[in-house]
Design a protein around this motif. Structure first.
Motif, short mmCIF file in Angstrom:
data_model
loop_
_atom_site.label_atom_id
_atom_site.label_comp_id
_atom_site.label_asym_id
_atom_site.label_seq_id
_atom_site.Cartn_x
_atom_site.Cartn_y
_atom_site.Cartn_z
N ARG B 95 -25.21 5.27 -102.21
CA ARG B 95 -23.81 4.81 -102.31
C ARG B 95 -23.38 4.63 -103.76
N GLU B 96 -24.32 4.15 -104.58
CA GLU B 96 -23.99 3.95 -106.00
C GLU B 96 -23.47 5.24 -106.62
N SER B 97 -24.16 6.34 -106.36
CA SER B 97 -23.77 7.60 -107.00
C SER B 97 -22.54 8.22 -106.33
N VAL B 98 -22.39 8.03 -105.01
CA VAL B 98 -21.22 8.60 -104.33
C VAL B 98 -19.95 7.91 -104.81
N TYR B 99 -20.03 6.57 -104.91
CA TYR B 99 -18.84 5.79 -105.26
C TYR B 99 -18.82 5.48 -106.76
N TYR B 100 -19.42 6.34 -107.61
CA TYR B 100 -19.60 5.94 -109.01
C TYR B 100 -18.28 5.64 -109.73
N ILE B 101 -17.20 6.30 -109.31
CA ILE B 101 -15.91 6.05 -109.97
C ILE B 101 -15.43 4.62 -109.71
N PHE B 102 -15.78 4.11 -108.55
CA PHE B 102 -15.31 2.78 -108.17
C PHE B 102 -16.41 1.73 -108.30
N ASP B 103 -17.46 2.04 -109.07
CA ASP B 103 -18.58 1.11 -109.30
C ASP B 103 -19.20 0.63 -108.00
N GLY B 104 -19.55 1.55 -107.15
CA GLY B 104 -20.27 1.19 -105.93
C GLY B 104 -19.34 0.96 -104.76
N ALA B 105 -19.94 0.92 -103.57
CA ALA B 105 -19.15 0.82 -102.34
C ALA B 105 -18.98 -0.62 -101.91
N ALA B 106 -17.93 -0.86 -101.14
CA ALA B 106 -17.70 -2.19 -100.59
C ALA B 106 -18.64 -2.44 -99.41
N ILE B 107 -18.93 -1.38 -98.67
CA ILE B 107 -19.81 -1.50 -97.50
C ILE B 107 -21.19 -0.98 -97.89
N ASN B 108 -22.16 -1.84 -97.85
CA ASN B 108 -23.51 -1.39 -98.20
C ASN B 108 -24.43 -1.51 -97.00
N PHE B 109 -24.26 -0.58 -96.12
CA PHE B 109 -24.98 -0.62 -94.85
C PHE B 109 -24.96 0.79 -94.30
N SER B 110 -26.08 1.26 -93.81
CA SER B 110 -26.11 2.60 -93.23
C SER B 110 -26.69 2.54 -91.83
N LEU B 111 -25.87 2.97 -90.90
CA LEU B 111 -26.25 2.90 -89.50
C LEU B 111 -27.52 3.70 -89.21
N THR B 112 -27.58 4.92 -89.75
CA THR B 112 -28.74 5.76 -89.47
C THR B 112 -30.00 5.14 -90.06
N GLU B 113 -29.89 4.61 -91.29
CA GLU B 113 -31.07 4.00 -91.93
C GLU B 113 -31.55 2.79 -91.15
N SER B 114 -30.57 1.93 -90.76
CA SER B 114 -30.95 0.72 -90.05
C SER B 114 -31.71 1.06 -88.77
N LEU B 115 -31.16 2.06 -88.03
CA LEU B 115 -31.80 2.41 -86.77
C LEU B 115 -33.14 3.09 -87.01
N GLN B 116 -33.19 3.87 -88.10
CA GLN B 116 -34.45 4.53 -88.45
C GLN B 116 -35.54 3.48 -88.71
#
Lengths: 236, 475
Positions: B95-116
């Motif tokens: 998320r840090e790199s995807v949202y780099y223009i906005f200094d990171g994302a507001a939502i820091n949670f990933s459904l697939t990762e959590s379930l994994q």
């Protein structure tokens, strides 16, 4: 005399500023065939559409089996046991005859087999055309389908808006035979017609409507003999 | 009187349909593992995009074709679905790199990762958790789209036909603008693309060394789209589906039968949007990224085109039209985009063969229509000559200049040809390829046509058989 099943009190219907029905009152008794006759624009269709909930009344009250149903929505009214056979048949042209019947029973969740068998025995023509699109039927068959479709919800009261419209006299006779047949099986019928002769011959009670008001009432036979009615509607 | 039959559809029919679907799914697995996806990238693009568009076309058909509500908001709901899916599934560390223009994302949670993680992190458990996470995210994508459909449905569904179309089109444009709005950047990444979320390629099974053992990316697209389309078909054949059709046919009569118009229209709108949202998420998975600017009204028109070409009110028509459309725009007509298209002998003859087949097909169609009393107008007759004129023109050009290069063939020319083809198709099939009929009926009709063609004089047999199927009109 049997009980009053539908009671209309001082009913008014307005479209914008135009008052189509100007305060009419009448009763329909259980098991009767009641007819409203009158010329175009007398307010007959507006009355039926208002009872069916398609139009909201501007005043007055409607009660069915003693309960007030004024202004209820159409779903509620069909649930309570009133169905309308709309003017001009309005069958679902691209759907099969069977699907038309199933939609007639939309609010029911039990088995339809018996009812479909019953309406097919009333209208053997429809049974032959069960899988045909409604729009391919002839005018008379479409009217049969419209009546059959209305019967599928097992109504206590069935309202018919000009069932003879645009049909040949022999077909009209057949339709009225069916109306009597349905009535014999215990369904109350409220019928509006321009074909005053047939309607009054069939009906137990008749009302004559003129420009939004009921001007005459009586049994079917009385009205048939009435000179004013004869002059205006029977052409004799 | 014989007993009333309430079910016309025999069990055999649905069994055959199931077999057909399973065969197609199996074929996608075989095809993808036999052909090299990197060498045949166009084929798999057409297939995957076809599956996605089949789903969104069917969802649009549910509303436009079966309920009679003309909506043009499809791209907006797809956008909602695509973004919801991406936001829910981008891995936390990415998320840090995807949202780099906005200094990171507001939502820091990933459904697939959590379930994994819930299923044990890696290996088989991880894979199950991953797939489950994707499915849950897809459902969420649909639910968000459906929620917005409910919200705008309240005021908008009171409108009819063209007015509804304009209102929903406006909604789609507003949604697109909002998702590009900078202040929402921490969620939507502004006008920039969201990426790094799980894609169709993540369905490929890899071994410990990271080598692909079994490719399942095309299969995944087909399976998800197929499942959704199956659900739509179930809905259409249920009593709700009948109510939708009743509303399409005649609103007043439907209301008089006790069908609550507002409720059923809203339901159809929400379900259609749900599947558009799932379709949008699938599209995002196919494109490996999601960006608001791709979900333009042009996308909606493409889908509308597919629905109209396939036949308004035909699910199988929409599906087949989606694949044909994608095959034409992504694959079969691509060769028209380069001036040297006919340089090689093989290409040249292939081109002529295709045109010859087209000419034969069009002639057959004209024969058929002539029998039905159509095709008398010159405007339809000339289309049979069109392929011949093209070949003749090319030959004259070749003879006079001695060059096989066609100078006007360059980037974008295929779309010109494609448009001409679409116009010709619409000329022949005024109600789309399938009308409002489904595949089995169309196949029977084609069968009957060939029977008639080859039996020649013995028309009556086939005609009778045909009458039996359709049921004669009035006697």
């Amino acid at each position: 005399m049997s009980d009053v099943i539908l009671s209309i009190k001082d009913l008014k219907v307005k479209y914008g500023g135009i008052e189509a029905v100007k305060g009419i009152s009448f009763d329909v008794r259980e098991g009767e065939i009641v007819t409203l006759i009158g010329a175009n624009g007398a307010g007959k269709s507006s009355t039926l559409r208002t009872i069916a909930g398609l139009v909201k009344p501007a005043g007055g009250s409607i009660s069915f089996k003693g309960e007030d149903i004024t202004g209820a929505d159409p779903t509620e009214i069909v649930k309570r046991g009133i169905t309308l056979v709309p003017e001009g048949r309005r069958i679902f042209a691209d759907l099969t005859v069977l699907d038309n019947l199933r939609i007639g029973a939309y609010l029911r969740h039990d088995s339809l087999k018996e009812d479909i068998e019953w309406v097919y025995s009333l209208f053997p023509r429809l049974a032959e055309r069960s899988w045909q699109a409604g729009g391919t039927l002839s005018g008379g068959e479409q009217q049969m389908l419209a009546v059959a479709r209305a019967l599928m919800s097992r109504p206590k009261l069935i309202m018919m808006d000009e069932p003879s419209l645009g049909l040949a006299p022999i077909i009209v006779r057949g339709i009225f035979d069916i109306i009597r047949e349905i009535n014999k099986r215990g369904t109350t019928i409220l019928l509006i017609e321009q074909n005053a002769n047939m309607a009054l011959q069939t009906a137990d009670t008749g009302y004559v409507m003129e420009t939004g008001r009921i001007t005459l009432s009586g049994t079917g036979e009385e009205l048939l003999r009435n000179e004013a009615v004869q002059a205006a509607y029977l052409g004799t | 009187m014989s007993a009333v039959t309430l079910e016309k559809k025999n069990k055999k029919g649905s069994f055959l349909a199931l077999i057909g679907v399973l065969v197609v799914l199996a074929l996608t697995i075989v095809l993808e593992n036999v052909l090299d996806p990197n060498a045949n990238i166009i084929v798999f693009t057409a297939l995957k995009k076809g599956a996605v568009y089949a789903l969104v076309a069917v969802s649009m058909n549910l509303l436009n074709g079966f309920t009679g509500l003309f909506s043009l908001g499809q791209a907006g709901f797809m956008l909602l679905g695509g973004y919801t899916f991406a936001i829910l599934t981008i891995p936390v560390e990415a998320r840090e790199s995807v949202y780099y223009i906005f200094d990171g994302a507001a939502i820091n949670f990933s459904l697939t990762e959590s379930l994994q993680n819930l299923f044990g992190g890696s290996g088989v458990g991880g894979a199950v958790g991953f797939v489950l996470g994707i499915l849950v995210a897809l459902v969420c994508a649909g639910l968000v789209a459906a929620f917005f459909a409910w919200l705008i449905g309240l005021p908008v569904l009171k409108l009819k036909s063209d007015y509804l179309a304009i209102a929903t089109l406006g909604f789609a444009e507003i949604i697109r603008a909002i998702f590009q709005w900078e202040p929402l950047g921490k969620i939507t990444n502004g006008a920039n693309a969201l990426k790094s979320f799980p894609t169709l390629n993540n369905f490929n099974i890899v071994n410990a060394d990271g080598q692909i053992v079994l490719r399942l990316s095309t299969f995944a697209a087909f399976a998800i789209a197929g499942l959704c389309i199956w659900l739509v078909v179930l809905l259409i054949n249920s009593s709700y589906g009948r109510a939708f059709k009743a509303i399409r046919e005649d609103e007043i009569a439907a209301e008089a039968m006790g069908i609550n118009l507002a409720k059923h229209k809203r339901m159809s709108f929400m379900i259609s949007s749900f599947f558009a949202g799932v379709g949008g998420a699938l599209l995002a998975m196919f494109m490996n990224q999601v960006q608001a600017k791709t979900f333009t009204s042009t996308m909606t028109y493409e889908i509308l085109l597919i629905v109209v070409l396939g036949g308004i009110g035909s699910v199988s028509g929409s599906v087949i039209a989606a694949f044909l459309y994608m095959a034409c725009s992504e694959w079969w007509l691509r060769f028209l985009d380069v001036p040297t298209a006919f340089q090689s002998e093989g290409r040249y003859w292939t081109f002529i063969a295709v045109l010859a087949v087209a000419a034969v097909l069009i002639t057959l169609l004209l024969l058929w229509r002539r029998k039905k009393g159509g095709a008398k107008k010159l405007g339809e007759m000339w289309s049979a000559f069109l392929p011949g004129v093209v070949i003749l023109g090319y030959d004259i050009y070749y003879l006079t200049t001695g060059s096989r290069d066609v100078p006007f063939l360059n980037s974008g020319f295929r779309m010109v040809v494609f448009s001409v083809i679409i116009m010709v198709v619409v000329l022949f099939f005024r109600r789309g390829l399938f009308g409002d009929k489904e595949l089995p009926y169309v196949l029977r009709q084609i069968g009957a046509f060939f029977k008639r063609l080859f039996s020649g004089g013995k028309k009556t047999v086939a005609a009778n058989a045909n009458n039996e199927k359709e049921g004669g009109a009035n006697e």
